[in-house]
Design a protein around this motif. Structure first.
Motif, mmCIF file in Angstrom:
data_model
loop_
_atom_site.group_PDB
_atom_site.id
_atom_site.type_symbol
_atom_site.label_atom_id
_atom_site.label_comp_id
_atom_site.label_asym_id
_atom_site.label_seq_id
_atom_site.Cartn_x
_atom_site.Cartn_y
_atom_site.Cartn_z
ATOM 1 N N PRO A 188 0.816 -1.218 0.000
ATOM 2 C CA PRO A 188 0.000 0.000 0.000
ATOM 3 C C PRO A 188 0.851 1.271 0.000
ATOM 4 O O PRO A 188 1.952 1.308 0.557
ATOM 5 C CB PRO A 188 -0.804 -0.113 1.304
ATOM 6 N N TYR A 189 0.336 2.289 -0.623
ATOM 7 C CA TYR A 189 0.889 3.640 -0.522
ATOM 8 C C TYR A 189 0.603 4.117 0.902
ATOM 9 O O TYR A 189 -0.512 3.986 1.398
ATOM 10 C CB TYR A 189 0.189 4.521 -1.541
ATOM 11 N N VAL A 190 1.607 4.661 1.584
ATOM 12 C CA VAL A 190 1.459 5.030 2.987
ATOM 13 C C VAL A 190 1.523 6.553 3.144
ATOM 14 O O VAL A 190 2.508 7.193 2.763
ATOM 15 C CB VAL A 190 2.544 4.376 3.857
ATOM 16 N N THR A 191 0.452 7.104 3.701
ATOM 17 C CA THR A 191 0.415 8.516 4.072
ATOM 18 C C THR A 191 0.457 8.607 5.590
ATOM 19 O O THR A 191 -0.412 8.054 6.273
ATOM 20 C CB THR A 191 -0.870 9.196 3.566
ATOM 21 N N TRP A 192 1.487 9.268 6.118
ATOM 22 C CA TRP A 192 1.572 9.496 7.559
ATOM 23 C C TRP A 192 0.971 10.850 7.862
ATOM 24 O O TRP A 192 1.415 11.865 7.359
ATOM 25 C CB TRP A 192 3.024 9.434 8.022
ATOM 26 N N LYS A 193 -0.061 10.847 8.677
ATOM 27 C CA LYS A 193 -0.708 12.093 9.095
ATOM 28 C C LYS A 193 -0.360 12.374 10.546
ATOM 29 O O LYS A 193 -0.400 11.472 11.404
ATOM 30 C CB LYS A 193 -2.224 11.983 8.907
ATOM 31 N N VAL A 194 -0.013 13.632 10.821
ATOM 32 C CA VAL A 194 0.299 14.025 12.191
ATOM 33 C C VAL A 194 -0.167 15.456 12.417
ATOM 34 O O VAL A 194 -0.066 16.297 11.524
ATOM 35 C CB VAL A 194 1.812 13.875 12.485
ATOM 36 N N ALA A 195 -0.707 15.711 13.598
ATOM 37 C CA ALA A 195 -1.106 17.061 13.998
ATOM 38 C C ALA A 195 -0.226 17.471 15.168
ATOM 39 O O ALA A 195 -0.077 16.719 16.143
ATOM 40 C CB ALA A 195 -2.580 17.093 14.403
ATOM 41 N N ALA A 196 0.361 18.663 15.084
ATOM 42 C CA ALA A 196 1.336 19.063 16.096
ATOM 43 C C ALA A 196 1.331 20.573 16.307
ATOM 44 O O ALA A 196 0.792 21.328 15.496
ATOM 45 C CB ALA A 196 2.732 18.601 15.675
ATOM 46 N N THR A 197 1.946 20.962 17.403
ATOM 47 C CA THR A 197 2.166 22.386 17.656
ATOM 48 C C THR A 197 3.310 22.869 16.779
ATOM 49 O O THR A 197 4.004 22.076 16.135
ATOM 50 C CB THR A 197 2.524 22.616 19.127
ATOM 51 N N LEU A 198 3.538 24.156 16.806
ATOM 52 C CA LEU A 198 4.593 24.732 15.970
ATOM 53 C C LEU A 198 5.969 24.192 16.371
ATOM 54 O O LEU A 198 6.868 24.112 15.530
ATOM 55 C CB LEU A 198 4.566 26.259 16.085
ATOM 56 N N ASP A 199 6.123 23.806 17.633
ATOM 57 C CA ASP A 199 7.403 23.241 18.073
ATOM 58 C C ASP A 199 7.395 21.711 18.051
ATOM 59 O O ASP A 199 8.206 21.064 18.710
ATOM 60 C CB ASP A 199 7.799 23.772 19.456
ATOM 61 N N GLY A 200 6.487 21.129 17.286
ATOM 62 C CA GLY A 200 6.542 19.703 17.016
ATOM 63 C C GLY A 200 6.059 18.793 18.118
ATOM 64 O O GLY A 200 6.506 17.640 18.220
ATOM 65 N N ARG A 201 5.111 19.244 18.928
ATOM 66 C CA ARG A 201 4.571 18.409 20.001
ATOM 67 C C ARG A 201 3.166 17.931 19.637
ATOM 68 O O ARG A 201 2.338 18.718 19.173
ATOM 69 C CB ARG A 201 4.510 19.188 21.317
ATOM 70 N N THR A 202 2.915 16.661 19.878
ATOM 71 C CA THR A 202 1.593 16.098 19.587
ATOM 72 C C THR A 202 0.732 15.978 20.841
ATOM 73 O O THR A 202 -0.440 15.639 20.760
ATOM 74 C CB THR A 202 1.721 14.711 18.932
ATOM 75 N N ALA A 203 1.309 16.226 21.982
ATOM 76 C CA ALA A 203 0.582 16.239 23.249
ATOM 77 C C ALA A 203 1.412 17.010 24.271
ATOM 78 O O ALA A 203 2.635 17.133 24.129
ATOM 79 C CB ALA A 203 0.317 14.824 23.758
ATOM 80 N N ALA A 204 0.737 17.522 25.289
ATOM 81 C CA ALA A 204 1.434 18.256 26.350
ATOM 82 C C ALA A 204 2.135 17.274 27.291
ATOM 83 O O ALA A 204 1.983 16.050 27.172
ATOM 84 C CB ALA A 204 0.442 19.116 27.118
ATOM 85 N N ALA A 205 2.876 17.813 28.252
ATOM 86 C CA ALA A 205 3.619 16.970 29.185
ATOM 87 C C ALA A 205 2.696 16.080 30.010
ATOM 88 O O ALA A 205 3.098 14.986 30.437
ATOM 89 C CB ALA A 205 4.476 17.845 30.101
ATOM 90 N N ASP A 206 1.447 16.520 30.231
ATOM 91 C CA ASP A 206 0.494 15.699 30.989
ATOM 92 C C ASP A 206 -0.304 14.758 30.090
ATOM 93 O O ASP A 206 -1.293 14.175 30.521
ATOM 94 C CB ASP A 206 -0.445 16.592 31.795
#
Length: 379
Positions: A188-206
């Motif tokens: 399969p053709y693979v598309t990686w989707k990611v949502a992040a902050t401007l500094d590359g974080r996908t979740a906060a420290a908590d």
């Protein structure tokens, strides 16, 4: 004038007999009439092929099969039949067009966006059907990259049909960009989707992550998800986020055909998890080898996998060179700490960095969507 030339209309010069006699006496003199007729024929081929390519856009996406359109044109230039493929298990575009034309198919030129298939699957070979219908000429755009189905052009030539292939191939291939690459790679053709902050974080420290990006970005994700065959995550994401992995509207309601949900890993997912719901089918693939999972999906007819796993799974796919496209949604937000976009790639020096080509950049609400591909990759 033979049947395939008739589409070009009457001869462009009134003194054609005299001109022909003159050329016979001086065979080295170029034939302007032949050149003009060839140009007109190619121009007509382009028009009808573009119509076939436009019809291919009506074919479903996603689907294990390519999107294909076909147009049948009589010697006088009249379109006598059109068709497109309606999805796996249904008649192919050529068959649809032949049925529309009926007995008028004899002697026509068939224009097809993809080389007529040459194998028997759920349906018979289109190359044979065209020849048996008495089609005089076949013009196709993209040669079929599938070794199982390729060779239709040769079968048609062997049956005495005039065949021309490759005109507008790039335009036709663009309609099946993902399918074509999947067939060539055998996965399969693979598309990686990611949502992040401007500094590359996908979740906060908590570990809070809902919602980093806007409602507009999330709606865009669902639009793109809908064009994929499968959504793939690891057990880590399944356990941490309890995702639905479905295609939904802005009110959270299911819309259209649902992609296959795929979970890669060995940890058990509780029976109460949303991935066990009846909203969509879920496939659990044990182990941690991306290539093994993709091979299994390819055999199941999956041509486009949408990778939504966390940093660890994304890194595994990237390390193995199994990401074809990256879709990044960046929010105008800074966290300074928290989960990174991607895990350890085994890169110790800048010289070994994975470089990407920026394909597109589009504002989506307050966020920005970037589409990237591995640098220098050829489809």
């Amino acid at each position: 004038m033979n049947r395939s030339d008739a589409v070009d209309g009457p001869a462009p010069y009134a003194d054609e007999p005299a001109a022909a006699a003159s050329r016979a006496a001086a065979p080295d003199v170029p034939d302007p009439t032949a050149s003009y007729a060839t140009e007109r024929r190619v121009a007509a081929d382009r028009v009808h092929l573009r119509r076939a390519i436009a019809l291919a856009l009506h074919s479903p996406l996603p689907d294990p099969n390519p999107r294909v359109g076909a147009v049948l044109v009589a010697p006088d230039g009249t379109v006598v039949g059109e068709g497109w493929h309606h999805g796996a298990g249904t008649p192919h575009a050529e068959i649809e067009a032949l049925r529309a034309a009926g007995h008028a198919a004899r002697g026509v030129t068939a224009y097809v966006s993809l080389e007529p298939c040459n194998h028997t699957g759920r349906t018979g070979p289109c190359a044979v059907a065209l020849a048996e219908a008495g089609v005089a000429r076949v013009v196709f755009a993209q040669p079929d990259p599938n070794p199982t189905a390729a060779g239709g052009g040769d079968t048609l030539r062997a049956a005495g049909v005039e065949v021309s292939g490759g005109l507008l191939a790039d335009e036709a291939e663009a309609v099946n960009r993902v399918w074509t690459r999947a067939v060539r790679l055998g996965r399969p053709y693979v598309t990686w989707k990611v949502a992040a902050t401007l500094d590359g974080r996908t979740a906060a420290a908590d570990a809070t992550s809902q919602w980093i990006t806007s409602a507009a970005a999330r709606a865009d994700v669902h639009r793109l998800r809908a064009a994929c065959d499968a959504i793939l995550v690891g057990t880590g994401t399944a356990l941490a986020d309890d995702p639905r992995l479905t295609v939904r509207d802005v009110d959270g309601r299911l819309t259209g055909r649902q992609p296959l949900r795929v979970v890669l890993g060995d940890r058990p997912v509780p029976a109460t998890a949303q991935l066990h719901s009846a909203e969509a089918e879920t496939l659990f693939v044990p182990g941690h080898r991306p290539a093994t999972a993709l091979s299994q999906l390819h055999r199941a007819g999956i041509r486009h996998a949408w990778l939504e796993g966390g940093a660890t799974l994304a890194a595994a796919f990237l390390r193995d060179g199994l990401v074809d496209e990256i879709v990044v949604y960046l929010a105008p937000t800074l966290l300074g700490a928290g989960r990174p976009m991607v895990g350890d790639l085994g890169i110790g020096t800048l010289a070994d960095a994975i470089h990407l080509d920026l394909v597109d950049i589009t504002p989506v609400g307050p966020d920005v969507r970037l589409i990237l591909a591995p640098a220098g990759r050829k489809e």
